[in-house]
Design a protein around this motif. Structure first.
Motif, PDB file in Angstrom:
ATOM      1  N   THR A 202       0.834  -1.204   0.000  1.00  0.00           N
ATOM      2  CA  THR A 202       0.000   0.000   0.000  1.00  0.00           C
ATOM      3  C   THR A 202       0.870   1.256   0.000  1.00  0.00           C
ATOM      4  O   THR A 202       0.643   2.198  -0.757  1.00  0.00           O
ATOM      5  CB  THR A 202      -0.941  -0.006   1.223  1.00  0.00           C
ATOM      6  OG1 THR A 202      -1.697  -1.216   1.198  1.00  0.00           O
ATOM      7  CG2 THR A 202      -1.866   1.186   1.224  1.00  0.00           C
ATOM      8  N   LEU A 203       1.893   1.247   0.850  1.00  0.00           N
ATOM      9  CA  LEU A 203       2.784   2.406   0.912  1.00  0.00           C
ATOM     10  C   LEU A 203       3.529   2.594  -0.407  1.00  0.00           C
ATOM     11  O   LEU A 203       3.682   3.720  -0.893  1.00  0.00           O
ATOM     12  CB  LEU A 203       3.805   2.241   2.052  1.00  0.00           C
ATOM     13  CG  LEU A 203       3.257   2.393   3.472  1.00  0.00           C
ATOM     14  CD1 LEU A 203       4.367   2.119   4.497  1.00  0.00           C
ATOM     15  CD2 LEU A 203       2.666   3.790   3.688  1.00  0.00           C
TER      16      LEU A 203
ATOM     17  N   ASN B 134       1.097   3.775  -2.989  1.00  0.00           N
ATOM     18  CA  ASN B 134       0.690   5.139  -2.623  1.00  0.00           C
ATOM     19  C   ASN B 134       1.776   6.165  -2.955  1.00  0.00           C
ATOM     20  O   ASN B 134       1.518   7.324  -3.205  1.00  0.00           O
ATOM     21  CB  ASN B 134       0.357   5.189  -1.135  1.00  0.00           C
ATOM     22  CG  ASN B 134      -0.261   6.517  -0.721  1.00  0.00           C
ATOM     23  OD1 ASN B 134      -1.332   6.880  -1.204  1.00  0.00           O
ATOM     24  ND2 ASN B 134       0.424   7.255   0.137  1.00  0.00           N
ATOM     25  N   ALA B 135       3.045   5.698  -2.958  1.00  0.00           N
ATOM     26  CA  ALA B 135       4.161   6.582  -3.315  1.00  0.00           C
ATOM     27  C   ALA B 135       4.242   6.777  -4.828  1.00  0.00           C
ATOM     28  O   ALA B 135       5.036   7.594  -5.303  1.00  0.00           O
ATOM     29  CB  ALA B 135       5.474   6.015  -2.786  1.00  0.00           C
TER      30      ALA B 135
ATOM     31  N   TYR C 191      -3.483   0.959   7.031  1.00  0.00           N
ATOM     32  CA  TYR C 191      -3.635   1.930   5.947  1.00  0.00           C
ATOM     33  C   TYR C 191      -4.879   1.663   5.104  1.00  0.00           C
ATOM     34  O   TYR C 191      -4.926   2.010   3.919  1.00  0.00           O
ATOM     35  CB  TYR C 191      -2.382   1.930   5.071  1.00  0.00           C
ATOM     36  CG  TYR C 191      -1.109   2.273   5.821  1.00  0.00           C
ATOM     37  CD1 TYR C 191      -0.833   3.594   6.191  1.00  0.00           C
ATOM     38  CD2 TYR C 191      -0.188   1.297   6.159  1.00  0.00           C
ATOM     39  CE1 TYR C 191       0.331   3.917   6.877  1.00  0.00           C
ATOM     40  CE2 TYR C 191       0.981   1.611   6.843  1.00  0.00           C
ATOM     41  CZ  TYR C 191       1.237   2.915   7.207  1.00  0.00           C
ATOM     42  OH  TYR C 191       2.381   3.236   7.881  1.00  0.00           O
TER      43      TYR C 191
ATOM     44  N   PHE D 115      -3.673   9.354   6.536  1.00  0.00           N
ATOM     45  CA  PHE D 115      -2.328   8.838   6.308  1.00  0.00           C
ATOM     46  C   PHE D 115      -1.384   9.308   7.404  1.00  0.00           C
ATOM     47  O   PHE D 115      -0.550   8.572   7.889  1.00  0.00           O
ATOM     48  CB  PHE D 115      -1.845   9.301   4.937  1.00  0.00           C
ATOM     49  CG  PHE D 115      -0.521   8.727   4.559  1.00  0.00           C
ATOM     50  CD1 PHE D 115      -0.381   7.360   4.376  1.00  0.00           C
ATOM     51  CD2 PHE D 115       0.577   9.533   4.383  1.00  0.00           C
ATOM     52  CE1 PHE D 115       0.846   6.819   4.014  1.00  0.00           C
ATOM     53  CE2 PHE D 115       1.805   8.994   4.029  1.00  0.00           C
ATOM     54  CZ  PHE D 115       1.940   7.642   3.838  1.00  0.00           C
TER      55      PHE D 115
ATOM     56  N   HIS E 260       5.369   3.412   8.030  1.00  0.00           N
ATOM     57  CA  HIS E 260       6.167   4.334   7.204  1.00  0.00           C
ATOM     58  C   HIS E 260       7.017   5.290   8.034  1.00  0.00           C
ATOM     59  O   HIS E 260       7.766   6.084   7.487  1.00  0.00           O
ATOM     60  CB  HIS E 260       5.259   5.120   6.247  1.00  0.00           C
ATOM     61  CG  HIS E 260       4.390   6.137   6.924  1.00  0.00           C
ATOM     62  ND1 HIS E 260       3.273   5.797   7.655  1.00  0.00           N
ATOM     63  CD2 HIS E 260       4.468   7.479   6.992  1.00  0.00           C
ATOM     64  CE1 HIS E 260       2.710   6.887   8.127  1.00  0.00           C
ATOM     65  NE2 HIS E 260       3.411   7.918   7.744  1.00  0.00           N
TER      66      HIS E 260
ATOM     67  N   PHE F  50       9.308   5.671   0.036  1.00  0.00           N
ATOM     68  CA  PHE F  50       8.012   5.448   0.711  1.00  0.00           C
ATOM     69  C   PHE F  50       8.112   5.300   2.233  1.00  0.00           C
ATOM     70  O   PHE F  50       7.092   5.299   2.916  1.00  0.00           O
ATOM     71  CB  PHE F  50       7.257   4.247   0.105  1.00  0.00           C
ATOM     72  CG  PHE F  50       7.941   2.920   0.251  1.00  0.00           C
ATOM     73  CD1 PHE F  50       8.874   2.489  -0.674  1.00  0.00           C
ATOM     74  CD2 PHE F  50       7.656   2.089   1.329  1.00  0.00           C
ATOM     75  CE1 PHE F  50       9.513   1.261  -0.546  1.00  0.00           C
ATOM     76  CE2 PHE F  50       8.273   0.857   1.470  1.00  0.00           C
ATOM     77  CZ  PHE F  50       9.212   0.440   0.517  1.00  0.00           C
ATOM     78  N   ILE F  51       9.330   5.188   2.783  1.00  0.00           N
ATOM     79  CA  ILE F  51       9.497   5.179   4.241  1.00  0.00           C
ATOM     80  C   ILE F  51       9.989   6.557   4.664  1.00  0.00           C
ATOM     81  O   ILE F  51      11.014   7.032   4.176  1.00  0.00           O
ATOM     82  CB  ILE F  51      10.521   4.099   4.685  1.00  0.00           C
ATOM     83  CG1 ILE F  51      10.055   2.690   4.314  1.00  0.00           C
ATOM     84  CG2 ILE F  51      10.829   4.204   6.186  1.00  0.00           C
ATOM     85  CD1 ILE F  51       8.943   2.114   5.163  1.00  0.00           C
TER      86      ILE F  51
END
Lengths: 464, 464
Positions: free
Chosen positions: B36-37, B40-41, B67, B185, B196, B220-221
């Protein structure tokens, strides 16, 4: 009439106006800085100690410790003095702060003899109204027992005629890093946790003792004073803190043996894990643990648990692992010498660091002592270097850094004093050695550099 | 040609412009939030999973997790999708993120079968230029072995034609406390360490893999990405983190048994010790540890150490202590029932909490399951209440809070979900019970209050 039997108003006033007198029993690692802080806060303070040399050097303001700089003025103005005479020390005292050492025997049995000697002295001539604050670490139930024993012998009643509280010492026994003697009272060095900035836990025999003790400590400790519900809880708090350290150091020591065998560097692993922002606290492998807390206090609870039929396996294994580290290091030494065609017998072994901790001069139960004993038993000739120990106690007969490396067959870095970083250079010592062997217990040297220079390098927590 | 074999400039550009495609293998606790992360990025992302129901519910955006709120849009815009078909999932992928579970057997032997199935799939049709990022926790040496195995079967060369990195998962698996589903988020809940925001450690097979992986994760982190010197160090970092938890929880569990016998409250002791501003990290006693990390990962290292002839005593004792807690709690239950003239056989026992952790719906290796098994074996009739587990998995057949207490003989507080705080009131449940027994594994109820209400109260870490 002492502070404990006075009205609340009067006793509070006495603390506020610094009108009470304080006796600190034990002028050692804990007692001296505590007494210094108390008298520096304005209380007339007397240190009682049975060691004549200690008493004299305190009275001459000639002791090196965290608050050395405060001592001359306090001695000169007679705010603080030390004596061998317990009766004189106690004369007119409202508060007795107990900082005598508690120990274990060679068989790991609890040894409270020094504390009990003090209690005996106390019982024979205690005055009414005394508040007794015990800072010494003790097995659970000890403070209450002391109170009941005093009750019996003196005829005074605990909680009515005198009070007992337990304020277990919390101390970060490191001499200031930058200069060996602290130069000012406030933040002049890197040590964030000097004694007066460490929060304290207080348990007490009764509400009045609790309240008085919190007030008293708040007057010289500039950190939170945390009351807990009983003497026993306070006792268990201190024991738990020391056990936490012992177990976590044992854990990395156990891990380091495995990781070394797998060819990995435990220091890099722990540093990596330290990037986790929760649920991790870094500890590093070493020669073991020393001092009068970590190798001692876990036994207080182990023996207590055994008495009630419980088997504290984890606590015992932790003790075993940490106590085994000097022999593990001797094994590393043996292997490294063997790789150079030598054995421990007949070799000149340099041990760098005799104190139990970096930047400290305290040698009590130092794992270096165990290591030295093992090497000597195996026929090795040991030279010990420790500039900090030498400074505080020149009678030890240590070797100077200048002479240590001549014709040596191995150098063991046992304690990473700051002063070693400045003075020891692998390139420079190499030509002085007979056999180029380094055993590093503190991740002090760089393995690659040492090997490049031709050393056989082995270390605790380093790839095998 | 995948990202690994492209020029540095081009591969960096691909990450920067989100031009690479990502396959995430495993759509579970770790894989789904990671995927997802990533999507999402801005990366085109496909989840590969072998569980049909899981794949379907992801594609319908019907999964409850940290998320969840991001999922519907990502699914609708086709940035993210899940599939059962590995070939389709991998088609055109530059990066494979491996999040499949690694486990142990009942005999505590390492079980990497799911990871190896994936490696087999990969070997049969991998394209050149793939960067493989393994997040699954593995025994030391596993990532390198996987690389060498792929080399052998595919003919590609590790470090030249494809790269491997290890980015061990770090996750704080707690559903948001206030609302069970995260609403936004960024900081909308109390969880400071959502996925994240947790720093990551990266080890790799080669410099290029390391650099690419650091760049990719940084996209993304939103926390530090910490490179370490090898795959093996990264593997050991994760294992060390889990072992630290296991040992420290075992330590308080061992301490709590002693302190309970001495009549002391371990929770008060740990809270007191927590006032120490250095060298202490609080852990609390409980029913034990669960989930797919803490009771599992220590065995990876234990088995590895045993193979090279080392005996990791501390690690094994810690495992033993934590695994023994459900049986310790069953003993408390037995004693409390006995005091009320009952025994476990034939009694109605309510277990509050089936998940392995508060505010989580994850039941994998939950110590509640062991406790329930023990009670059932002893002839007890068990009713299980867990509103969180029920919400996520209604098929479990749990009892509702409304019905649980009717004619019950004991209530065991196993997991302190937030929802229990709101809904459980001792006064209200008392008249519903047949026998007023409370067994508290989480310091949830107040002992004094429970006893005042007429309950027999026993608890982990509470005075015996």
């Amino acid at each position: 009439m002492g502070i404990f039997t006075e009205s609340e108003e009067k006793s509070n006033e006495k603390i506020k106006k610094r009108g009470c007198r304080v006796c600190v029993a034990g002028g050692g690692t804990i007692g001296l800085p505590v007494a210094t802080l108390i008298s520096n806060a304005g209380f007339q303070t007397v240190i009682f100690d049975t060691n004549k040399r200690r008493v004299e050097s305190i009275n001459k303001a000639q002791v090196v410790f965290e608050y050395s700089n405060l001592l001359p003025k306090l001695i000169k103005t007679k705010k603080l003095r030390a004596t061998l005479d317990f009766k004189k020390a106690m004369m007119g005292s409202d508060i007795l702060v107990v900082c005598v050492p508690t120990q274990i025997t060679k068989e790991k049995e609890v040894d409270l003899s020094k504390l009990m000697e003090l209690v005996n002295l106390l019982e024979s001539g205690m005055e009414e109204g005394l508040l007794i604050s015990i800072e010494s670490t003790v097995p659970i139930g000890t403070c209450k027992k002391i109170g009941l024993s005093i009750e019996k012998k003196s005829g005074f009643r605990l909680g009515r005629d005198f009070g007992i509280s337990h304020v277990p010492e919390r101390y970060n026994p490191v001499l200031p890093r930058e200069k060996q003697v602290r130069v000012g009272f406030e933040e002049k060095t890197g040590n964030r946790f000097t004694l007066h900035k460490i929060p304290r836990v207080v348990g007490a025999s009764d509400k009045k003792s609790l309240a008085l003790t919190v007030k008293f400590y708040s007057s010289f400790i500039k950190a939170k004073i945390v009351p807990v519900s009983s003497l026993e809880i306070a006792e268990a708090v201190k024991i738990t803190e020391n056990i936490f350290r012992d177990v976590n150091i044992a854990l990395v020591n156990e891990l380091s043996k495995i990781y070394s065998s797998l060819g990995l560097d435990t220091f890099e692993i722990i540093n990596g894990a330290s990037s986790k922002p929760f649920a991790f606290l870094p500890h590093f492998p070493s020669l073991g643990v020393g001092g009068e807390c970590i190798p001692v206090v876990p036994w207080f609870l182990i023996r207590q648990a055994e008495k009630i039929g419980l088997e504290p396996k984890l606590l015992k294994i932790a003790r075993e692992i940490n106590d085994s580290m000097p022999s593990y290091v001797a094994d590393l030494l043996e292997k490294a010498l063997k790789a150079n065609g030598r054995e421990i017998a007949g070799s000149n072994i340099v041990v760098l660091g005799l104190a139990y901790k970096a930047n400290s001069s305290d040698v009590r139960l130092s794992p270096s002592l165990s290591l030295i004993e093992i090497i000597k038993k195996m026929g090795g000739k040991v030279r010990i270097c420790d500039p900090l120990v030498e400074k505080v106690n020149p009678s030890f007969g240590l070797t100077s850094l200048e002479k240590a490396f001549q014709e040596a067959d191995a150098v063991i870095m046992a304690v990473d004093h700051e002063v070693f970083r400045k003075k020891i250079n692998l390139k420079k010592i190499k030509p002085q050695l007979r056999t180029p062997v380094i055993i590093d217990c503190k991740n002090f040297f760089r393995k690659e550099e040492a090997e490049l220079l031709g050393f056989t390098y082995k270390g605790v927590g380093k790839p095998d």
